[in-house]
Design an enzyme around this catalytic site. Structure first.
Site, mmCIF file in Angstrom:
data_model
loop_
_atom_site.group_PDB
_atom_site.id
_atom_site.type_symbol
_atom_site.label_atom_id
_atom_site.label_comp_id
_atom_site.label_asym_id
_atom_site.label_seq_id
_atom_site.Cartn_x
_atom_site.Cartn_y
_atom_site.Cartn_z
ATOM 1 N N ALA A 10 50.975 22.230 32.285
ATOM 2 C CA ALA A 10 50.671 23.524 32.904
ATOM 3 C C ALA A 10 51.934 24.267 33.308
ATOM 4 O O ALA A 10 51.949 25.036 34.263
ATOM 5 C CB ALA A 10 49.785 23.304 34.128
ATOM 6 N N ALA A 11 53.022 24.046 32.556
ATOM 7 C CA ALA A 11 54.291 24.658 32.954
ATOM 8 C C ALA A 11 54.580 25.963 32.235
ATOM 9 O O ALA A 11 55.476 26.706 32.620
ATOM 10 C CB ALA A 11 55.429 23.666 32.712
ATOM 11 N N ARG A 16 51.347 35.582 26.217
ATOM 12 C CA ARG A 16 50.332 36.414 25.576
ATOM 13 C C ARG A 16 49.284 36.948 26.565
ATOM 14 O O ARG A 16 48.490 37.808 26.236
ATOM 15 C CB ARG A 16 49.662 35.623 24.432
ATOM 16 C CG ARG A 16 50.588 35.379 23.247
ATOM 17 C CD ARG A 16 50.077 34.277 22.314
ATOM 18 N NE ARG A 16 50.403 32.942 22.806
ATOM 19 C CZ ARG A 16 50.096 31.813 22.172
ATOM 20 N NH1 ARG A 16 49.458 31.853 21.022
ATOM 21 N NH2 ARG A 16 50.429 30.634 22.689
ATOM 22 N N ASP A 101 45.296 24.798 29.401
ATOM 23 C CA ASP A 101 44.673 26.038 28.930
ATOM 24 C C ASP A 101 43.482 25.794 28.003
ATOM 25 O O ASP A 101 43.077 26.687 27.264
ATOM 26 C CB ASP A 101 45.717 26.946 28.258
ATOM 27 C CG ASP A 101 46.281 26.358 26.968
ATOM 28 O OD1 ASP A 101 46.024 25.182 26.677
ATOM 29 O OD2 ASP A 101 46.979 27.102 26.255
ATOM 30 N N ARG A 331 27.705 39.596 56.145
ATOM 31 C CA ARG A 331 29.134 39.268 56.132
ATOM 32 C C ARG A 331 29.372 37.873 56.725
ATOM 33 O O ARG A 331 28.460 37.252 57.269
ATOM 34 C CB ARG A 331 29.900 40.363 56.862
ATOM 35 C CG ARG A 331 29.868 41.690 56.070
ATOM 36 C CD ARG A 331 30.348 42.855 56.902
ATOM 37 N NE ARG A 331 31.617 42.553 57.532
ATOM 38 C CZ ARG A 331 32.088 43.166 58.624
ATOM 39 N NH1 ARG A 331 31.362 44.120 59.205
ATOM 40 N NH2 ARG A 331 33.253 42.835 59.127
ATOM 41 N N TYR A 364 23.184 47.918 62.345
ATOM 42 C CA TYR A 364 24.405 47.123 62.313
ATOM 43 C C TYR A 364 24.329 46.100 63.435
ATOM 44 O O TYR A 364 24.062 46.448 64.593
ATOM 45 C CB TYR A 364 25.665 47.992 62.503
ATOM 46 C CG TYR A 364 26.874 47.098 62.668
ATOM 47 C CD1 TYR A 364 27.354 46.364 61.589
ATOM 48 C CD2 TYR A 364 27.469 46.920 63.919
ATOM 49 C CE1 TYR A 364 28.409 45.478 61.739
ATOM 50 C CE2 TYR A 364 28.531 46.038 64.074
ATOM 51 C CZ TYR A 364 28.991 45.316 62.981
ATOM 52 O OH TYR A 364 30.027 44.431 63.132
ATOM 53 N N ASN A 384 29.739 46.599 69.077
ATOM 54 C CA ASN A 384 30.465 45.377 69.438
ATOM 55 C C ASN A 384 31.949 45.599 69.634
ATOM 56 O O ASN A 384 32.648 44.713 70.096
ATOM 57 C CB ASN A 384 30.252 44.296 68.355
ATOM 58 C CG ASN A 384 30.807 44.727 67.006
ATOM 59 O OD1 ASN A 384 30.771 45.904 66.656
ATOM 60 N ND2 ASN A 384 31.330 43.778 66.249
ATOM 61 N N TYR A 385 32.437 46.797 69.310
ATOM 62 C CA TYR A 385 33.883 47.013 69.274
ATOM 63 C C TYR A 385 34.225 48.234 70.109
ATOM 64 O O TYR A 385 33.674 49.322 69.891
ATOM 65 C CB TYR A 385 34.302 47.229 67.815
ATOM 66 C CG TYR A 385 35.780 47.348 67.565
ATOM 67 C CD1 TYR A 385 36.667 46.443 68.118
ATOM 68 C CD2 TYR A 385 36.280 48.367 66.756
ATOM 69 C CE1 TYR A 385 38.027 46.541 67.869
ATOM 70 C CE2 TYR A 385 37.637 48.474 66.499
ATOM 71 C CZ TYR A 385 38.512 47.560 67.070
ATOM 72 O OH TYR A 385 39.857 47.658 66.824
ATOM 73 N N ARG A 438 17.772 57.296 78.218
ATOM 74 C CA ARG A 438 17.870 58.499 77.407
ATOM 75 C C ARG A 438 17.467 59.651 78.291
ATOM 76 O O ARG A 438 16.710 59.467 79.253
ATOM 77 C CB ARG A 438 16.963 58.399 76.186
ATOM 78 C CG ARG A 438 15.499 58.330 76.556
ATOM 79 C CD ARG A 438 14.619 57.988 75.375
ATOM 80 N NE ARG A 438 13.221 58.121 75.757
ATOM 81 C CZ ARG A 438 12.220 57.462 75.179
ATOM 82 N NH1 ARG A 438 12.465 56.613 74.193
ATOM 83 N NH2 ARG A 438 10.999 57.645 75.574
HETATM 84 C C1 UD1 Z 1 49.326 23.610 21.430
HETATM 85 C C2 UD1 Z 1 49.584 22.559 20.325
HETATM 86 C C3 UD1 Z 1 48.711 22.915 19.136
HETATM 87 C C4 UD1 Z 1 47.253 22.939 19.554
HETATM 88 C C5 UD1 Z 1 47.035 23.876 20.744
HETATM 89 C C6 UD1 Z 1 45.641 23.672 21.294
HETATM 90 C C7 UD1 Z 1 51.901 21.773 20.432
HETATM 91 C C8 UD1 Z 1 53.255 21.890 19.879
HETATM 92 N N1 UD1 Z 1 50.978 22.584 19.947
HETATM 93 O O1 UD1 Z 1 49.745 24.869 20.910
HETATM 94 O O2 UD1 Z 1 48.887 21.936 18.116
HETATM 95 O O3 UD1 Z 1 46.443 23.352 18.461
HETATM 96 O O4 UD1 Z 1 47.955 23.591 21.806
HETATM 97 O O5 UD1 Z 1 45.290 24.658 22.248
HETATM 98 O O6 UD1 Z 1 51.685 20.950 21.301
HETATM 99 N N2 UD1 Z 1 53.279 23.807 28.170
HETATM 100 C C9 UD1 Z 1 54.147 23.257 29.075
HETATM 101 N N3 UD1 Z 1 55.496 23.271 28.811
HETATM 102 C C10 UD1 Z 1 56.008 23.805 27.679
HETATM 103 C C11 UD1 Z 1 55.118 24.363 26.739
HETATM 104 C C12 UD1 Z 1 53.763 24.347 27.009
HETATM 105 O O7 UD1 Z 1 53.749 22.745 30.113
HETATM 106 O O8 UD1 Z 1 57.231 23.773 27.521
HETATM 107 C C13 UD1 Z 1 51.860 23.804 28.471
HETATM 108 C C14 UD1 Z 1 51.273 25.198 28.599
HETATM 109 O O9 UD1 Z 1 51.307 25.630 29.949
HETATM 110 C C15 UD1 Z 1 49.860 25.027 28.082
HETATM 111 C C16 UD1 Z 1 49.952 23.842 27.129
HETATM 112 O O10 UD1 Z 1 51.169 23.186 27.409
HETATM 113 O O11 UD1 Z 1 48.946 24.713 29.130
HETATM 114 C C17 UD1 Z 1 49.913 24.283 25.671
HETATM 115 O O12 UD1 Z 1 50.993 25.175 25.428
HETATM 116 P P1 UD1 Z 1 50.851 26.420 24.473
HETATM 117 O O13 UD1 Z 1 52.157 27.117 24.436
HETATM 118 O O14 UD1 Z 1 49.663 27.219 24.819
HETATM 119 O O15 UD1 Z 1 50.626 25.672 23.078
HETATM 120 P P2 UD1 Z 1 49.888 26.215 21.789
HETATM 121 O O16 UD1 Z 1 50.808 27.116 21.059
HETATM 122 O O17 UD1 Z 1 48.556 26.728 22.135
HETATM 123 CA CA CA Z 2 47.515 27.144 24.002
#
Ligand code: UD1
Ligand code: CA
Length: 455
Positions: A10-11, A16, A101, A331, A364, A384-385, A438
């Site tokens: 998740a880095a 895009r 992702d 609320r 209210y 109330n206020y 009143r």
């Molecule tokens: C990647 C796969 C691809 C696959 C696809 C599925 C590789 C090289 N490719 O491509 O074969 O079909 O996922 O969805 O693995 N991330 C990091 N650090 C990095 C790069 C990426 O943590 O340096 C994380 C991203 O945050 C993301 C995940 O890895 O959650 C996938 O990275 P992304 O760049 O989306 O890979 P794809 O091009 O989709």
């Molecule tokens: Ca991806």
């Protein structure tokens, strides 16, 4: 099942998405992309390691200490990302690797993948899918005999390889020892200059290990979210899944395409959800309720046989047999006890309304404690206020507040008291009293015509 350690990647920035927010924190159905992945993974694995980098602080703030973290300072590819987690991983055992992702992969799918891996006992099992449009995904290259040979990324693929419709979902189960060995051998000699995790497969094959694969029955669950269009598509698939599960559990959903229910919302049997319902967050709804049309209910606990239409409720609690709306706004901190009726154009905040009490129109109510069988007439306003502070109003059981009254807090109205319509009440009203506040009415004979237009 053997102990499983899980790495979630998740880095990445997610260029895009064209967003200030890290990609994995984009949301649908009440969770971020990463939140959906973590929810599924935590059902099959108790050791989760999330690789963070881009927007690490906000990702960590969201997940807290439910997981461990590895830091990838520069995003040099998925293989490089796993390398950053290597020292947190066991030397022996099973490692599940997921992308942050791919939010639609369910716990059932991950369980099936792990089972397949255990049965085949290979160095790695990759989760694949056969998709109508493989553009953007890594392709699964197989030998003539059908064995997995390697994964080739779109940007590195030959024209022939681009025709392959079986794709890599980015989900793998590795035996820990060969994974550690393969990570050391990945290079960045490819079109993107990145360290690809996918290269591990070819490396392991060359070292004499066997590879296996598991293909998804429903390719749609492989969807990787790289842009906003895919985010919308994933949201709609997840909604469909949630609605289908609820319908199987006995909930009527009149128009599933017009119903938005977050993951984790609980709804009892024979409740009917009408179009335009948005049910969000930690919300529970009992049996035989009628919700909607057009309701937005978030973080609320609702009993059975409750009806709510055209209304908004946030952080509110409703007991059984309550009826709300149309056009009410509940609320945070609203508590409606059994049998309460809240009608149209009523706003309630931080107030406890006792059993069988009625607030039917145009009111209210804020910071009030109201007993049972109280009636607030049309247009009752709890003041109330005072411009500086909020004050509390107490209305005891059975009191009757006439229409268009102002109740200026702090104030207590005793049991069975009767407030005359149009009163502005500034002093406590004792139990059983009639309170009139009143001006007295004056009638002047024949004077009306002086104020009418000349005929
Ligand atoms: C990647 C796969 C691809 C696959 C696809 C599925 C590789 C090289 N490719 O491509 O074969 O079909 O996922 O969805 O693995 N991330 C990091 N650090 C990095 C790069 C990426 O943590 O340096 C994380 C991203 O945050 C993301 C995940 O890895 O959650 C996938 O990275 P992304 O760049 O989306 O890979 P794809 O091009 O989709
Ligand atoms: Ca991806």
């Amino acid at each position: 099942m053997k102990k499983v350690s899980t790495v979630i990647l998740a880095a990445g920035e997610g260029k895009r998405m064209n967003s200030a927010l890290p990609k994995v924190l984009h949301r649908f159905c009440g969770r971020s992309l990463l939140g959906h992945v973590v929810a599924a993974a935590s059902q099959v694995s108790s050791d989760l390691i999330v690789v963070v980098g881009h927007g690490a602080d906000s990702v960590q703030a969201q997940l807290g200490d439910s997981v461990r973290y590895a830091h990838q300072k520069q995003q040099k590819g998925t293989g490089h990302a796993v390398m950053q987690a290597a020292e947190l991983l066991p030397r022996e055992g099973t490692v599940l690797i997921l992308c942050g992702d791919t939010p639609l992969l369910s716990a059932e799918i991950l369980f099936a993948l792990l089972t397949e891996h255990n049965n085949k006992n290979t160095a790695v099992t990759v989760l694949t899918a056969v998709v109508p449009n493989p553009a953007g995904y890594g392709r699964i290259v197989r030998t003539a005999a059908g064995a997995v040979q390697k994964i080739v990324e779109e940007k590195d693929a030959s024209l022939k390889e681009k025709e392959i419709t079986e794709i890599n979902t980015g989900t793998y189960v590795f035996a820990a020892a060969p994974l550690h060995a393969a990570l050391k051998l990945i290079s960045n000699n490819n079109a993107q200059g990145e360290y690809y995790l996918t290269d591990c497969l070819e490396i392991l094959l060359k070292q004499g290990f066997a590879l296996s694969s598991h293909c998804l029955d429903d390719y749609r669950l492989a969807l990787g979210v790289n842009d906003r269009a895919q985010l919308a598509e994933a949201g709609s698939l997840m909604r469909e899944r949630i609605n289908t599960q609820l319908m199987a559990a006995g909930v009527t959903i009149v128009d599933a395409a017009a119903t938005y229910i977050d993951a984790g919302v609980e709804i009892g049997r024979d409740t009917i959800i009408y179009p335009g319902a948005i049910l969000a967050g930690a919300t529970t709804i009992g049996e035989e309720c009628a919700i909607g049309p057009f309701c937005e209910i978030s973080h609320s606990q609702i009993g059975s046989r409750v009806t709510i239409s055209h209304s908004v409720a946030t952080e509110s609690v409703m007991d059984d047999d309550v009826s709300v709306g149309p056009f009410a706004h509940l609320r945070p901190g609203t508590r409606l006890r059994k049998g309460v009726k809240v009608g149209d154009f009523v706003e309630i905040k931080k107030s406890d309304i006792g059993e069988q009490s009625k607030i039917p129109h145009l009111s209210y109510v804020g910071d009030a404690q109201i007993g049972s069988e109280v009636n607030l007439g049309a247009g009752t306003i709890v003041v109330n206020y005072d411009g500086r502070e909020k004050h509390v109003t107490n209305i005891e059981d059975g009191a009757f507040i006439g229409c268009n009254s102002n109740l200026v807090a702090p104030l207590s109205i005793g049991k069975g008291a009767f407030v005359a319509a149009g009163s502005t009440i500034t002093k406590d009203v004792p139990a059983g009293a009639l309170s009139l506040a009143r001006p007295k009415q004056v009638n002047k004979e024949n004077m009306g015509k002086r104020f009418l237009k000349k005929q």
